[in-house]
Scaffold this motif. Sequence first.
Motif, PDB file in Angstrom:
ATOM      1  N   CYS A 114      -0.503  -5.283  14.604  1.00  4.40           N
ATOM      2  CA  CYS A 114      -0.272  -5.326  13.382  1.00  4.40           C
ATOM      3  C   CYS A 114      -0.208  -6.410  12.808  1.00  4.40           C
ATOM      4  N   VAL A 115       1.313  -5.384  12.154  1.00  2.91           N
ATOM      5  CA  VAL A 115       1.929  -5.889  10.737  1.00  2.91           C
ATOM      6  C   VAL A 115       2.444  -7.856  11.231  1.00  2.91           C
ATOM      7  N   THR A 116       2.610  -7.672  12.517  1.00  2.00           N
ATOM      8  CA  THR A 116       2.772  -9.335  12.480  1.00  2.00           C
ATOM      9  C   THR A 116       1.784 -10.485  12.552  1.00  2.00           C
ATOM     10  N   THR A 117       0.589  -9.576  12.915  1.00  4.57           N
ATOM     11  CA  THR A 117      -1.252 -10.462  12.407  1.00  4.57           C
ATOM     12  C   THR A 117      -0.651 -11.039  11.448  1.00  4.57           C
ATOM     13  N   SER A 118      -0.865  -9.996  10.155  1.00  6.32           N
ATOM     14  CA  SER A 118      -1.042 -10.098   9.163  1.00  6.32           C
ATOM     15  C   SER A 118      -0.421 -11.273   8.951  1.00  6.32           C
ATOM     16  N   ILE A 119       0.713 -11.152   8.352  1.00  2.00           N
ATOM     17  CA  ILE A 119       1.754 -12.605   8.704  1.00  2.00           C
ATOM     18  C   ILE A 119       1.162 -13.516   9.132  1.00  2.00           C
ATOM     19  N   ARG A 120       1.277 -13.481  10.614  1.00  4.67           N
ATOM     20  CA  ARG A 120       0.791 -15.069  11.013  1.00  4.67           C
ATOM     21  C   ARG A 120      -0.456 -15.784   9.974  1.00  4.67           C
ATOM     22  N   VAL A 121      -1.190 -14.654   9.585  1.00  2.00           N
ATOM     23  CA  VAL A 121      -2.203 -15.131   8.840  1.00  2.00           C
ATOM     24  C   VAL A 121      -2.493 -15.561   7.795  1.00  2.00           C
ATOM     25  N   GLY A 122      -0.755 -15.979   7.117  1.00  2.00           N
ATOM     26  CA  GLY A 122      -1.211 -16.226   5.580  1.00  2.00           C
ATOM     27  C   GLY A 122      -0.646 -14.639   4.909  1.00  2.00           C
ATOM     28  N   ARG A 123      -0.512 -13.941   5.316  1.00  2.00           N
ATOM     29  CA  ARG A 123      -0.180 -13.059   3.969  1.00  2.00           C
ATOM     30  C   ARG A 123       1.228 -12.612   4.319  1.00  2.00           C
ATOM     31  N   THR A 124       1.715 -12.777   2.637  1.00  3.58           N
ATOM     32  CA  THR A 124       2.995 -12.588   2.746  1.00  3.58           C
ATOM     33  C   THR A 124       4.190 -11.106   2.783  1.00  3.58           C
ATOM     34  N   PRO A 133       5.526  -8.923   1.108  1.00  3.29           N
ATOM     35  CA  PRO A 133       5.265  -7.905   0.406  1.00  3.29           C
ATOM     36  C   PRO A 133       4.392  -7.649   0.038  1.00  3.29           C
ATOM     37  N   GLU A 134       3.536  -8.670   0.245  1.00  2.87           N
ATOM     38  CA  GLU A 134       1.729  -8.165   0.407  1.00  2.87           C
ATOM     39  C   GLU A 134       1.167  -7.473   1.925  1.00  2.87           C
ATOM     40  N   VAL A 135       2.492  -7.697   2.652  1.00  2.00           N
ATOM     41  CA  VAL A 135       1.585  -6.298   4.153  1.00  2.00           C
ATOM     42  C   VAL A 135       2.627  -5.376   3.473  1.00  2.00           C
ATOM     43  N   GLY A 136       4.043  -5.134   2.546  1.00  2.00           N
ATOM     44  CA  GLY A 136       4.712  -4.162   3.690  1.00  2.00           C
ATOM     45  C   GLY A 136       3.844  -3.660   1.686  1.00  2.00           C
ATOM     46  N   LEU A 137       3.172  -3.345   0.978  1.00  2.00           N
ATOM     47  CA  LEU A 137       2.528  -3.026  -0.164  1.00  2.00           C
ATOM     48  C   LEU A 137       1.016  -1.949   0.866  1.00  2.00           C
ATOM     49  N   THR A 138       0.521  -3.350   1.900  1.00  2.00           N
ATOM     50  CA  THR A 138      -0.460  -2.992   2.285  1.00  2.00           C
ATOM     51  C   THR A 138      -0.890  -1.618   3.532  1.00  2.00           C
ATOM     52  N   VAL A 139       0.860  -1.972   4.452  1.00  2.08           N
ATOM     53  CA  VAL A 139       1.364  -1.093   5.066  1.00  2.08           C
ATOM     54  C   VAL A 139       1.184   0.381   4.105  1.00  2.08           C
ATOM     55  N   VAL A 140       2.788   0.213   2.957  1.00  2.00           N
ATOM     56  CA  VAL A 140       2.066   1.643   2.357  1.00  2.00           C
ATOM     57  C   VAL A 140       1.003   2.291   2.114  1.00  2.00           C
ATOM     58  N   GLY A 141      -0.136   1.635   1.924  1.00  3.25           N
ATOM     59  CA  GLY A 141      -1.544   1.874   1.429  1.00  3.25           C
ATOM     60  C   GLY A 141      -1.904   2.015   3.055  1.00  3.25           C
ATOM     61  N   GLY A 142      -1.925   1.420   3.721  1.00  2.47           N
ATOM     62  CA  GLY A 142      -2.145   2.236   5.638  1.00  2.47           C
ATOM     63  C   GLY A 142      -1.845   4.117   5.181  1.00  2.47           C
ATOM     64  N   ILE A 143      -0.874   4.401   4.980  1.00  2.68           N
ATOM     65  CA  ILE A 143       0.460   5.594   4.895  1.00  2.68           C
ATOM     66  C   ILE A 143      -0.100   6.392   4.581  1.00  2.68           C
ATOM     67  N   LEU A 144      -0.538   5.463   2.979  1.00  2.00           N
ATOM     68  CA  LEU A 144      -1.073   6.558   1.877  1.00  2.00           C
ATOM     69  C   LEU A 144      -3.142   7.353   1.891  1.00  2.00           C
ATOM     70  N   LEU A 145      -3.257   6.085   2.823  1.00  2.00           N
ATOM     71  CA  LEU A 145      -4.961   6.612   3.434  1.00  2.00           C
ATOM     72  C   LEU A 145      -4.696   7.744   4.204  1.00  2.00           C
ATOM     73  N   TRP A 146      -3.701   7.330   5.939  1.00  2.00           N
ATOM     74  CA  TRP A 146      -3.863   8.286   6.566  1.00  2.00           C
ATOM     75  C   TRP A 146      -3.443   9.405   5.935  1.00  2.00           C
ATOM     76  N   THR A 147      -2.788   9.728   4.896  1.00  2.00           N
ATOM     77  CA  THR A 147      -2.393  11.032   4.269  1.00  2.00           C
ATOM     78  C   THR A 147      -3.932  11.533   4.541  1.00  2.00           C
ATOM     79  N   LEU A 148      -4.865  11.265   2.852  1.00  2.00           N
ATOM     80  CA  LEU A 148      -6.137  11.523   2.736  1.00  2.00           C
ATOM     81  C   LEU A 148      -6.644  12.259   4.155  1.00  2.00           C
ATOM     82  N   ILE A 149      -6.531  10.396   4.828  1.00  2.13           N
ATOM     83  CA  ILE A 149      -7.892  11.336   6.205  1.00  2.13           C
ATOM     84  C   ILE A 149      -6.469  12.654   6.812  1.00  2.13           C
ATOM     85  N   GLU A 150      -5.704  12.957   6.983  1.00  7.11           N
ATOM     86  CA  GLU A 150      -4.642  13.793   7.890  1.00  7.11           C
ATOM     87  C   GLU A 150      -5.528  14.817   6.520  1.00  7.11           C
ATOM     88  N   TYR A 151      -5.153  15.224   5.534  1.00  4.86           N
ATOM     89  CA  TYR A 151      -5.252  16.100   5.166  1.00  4.86           C
ATOM     90  C   TYR A 151      -7.280  16.930   5.526  1.00  4.86           C
TER      91      TYR A 151
END
Length: 237
Positions: free
Chosen positions: A69-79, A81-99
Amino acid sequence: MVAEGFTVDLNKPLVFQVGHLGEQYEEWVHQPIVSKEGPRFFENDFMELLTRTRWWAIPVVWLPVVFWCVTTSIRVGRTLPEVGLTVVGGILLWTLIEYTLHRFLFHMKTKSYWGNTLHYLLHGCHHKHPMDGLRLVFPPAATAILCVPFWNLLKLLTAPSVTPALFGGGLLGYVMYDCTHYYLHHGQPSNDPAKHLKKYHLNHHFRIQNKGFGITSSLWDIIFGTLPPSRTSAKNN
């Protein structure tokens, strides 16, 4: 263990018994049996096998998907740093789903036969047998089914180049959650934050089961007011 004339026989498969407890199921399922010996769920051996998962299966199965998933976003043009921030956002989203799942689905009140049965399969078994090491993580086949609507929802709400990284971050958050959950039950941490998290989670199992729904973090318990009181304040009350 007796409700309206029905007694759960712990020496027989449990899943199709617990529904008969009716309104007494809630009390029964929150009286834990602390043993590493897990109960039998089903008479059928294949069905029984499907309920048992080794903890290491979770990273083995899902980390390659996260990487894709991460490499796919990089391959389609995301830098990067952008992907890193998005992944962190996904982890934060999961913690809300978990709760949210833990608070509102895993701890829903049931009393019907099938309500009790489904709740026991979903989460009740974990509270009844909290040290059952083969039922602490979610079977990958079931996770795969649940991933489909989550992926489709993210596709609907986000740009095509963002979706894979956000989904990968959420999935990475899930892997961290399941592995952390297993460690909190079977590991012996000596330092914080793991030591604190273990106390926090076991407090949810054995002292105040309607508080402390976060597993990997107490963030959402703090935000939504479900932080368990300290032992001192609980005694004063």
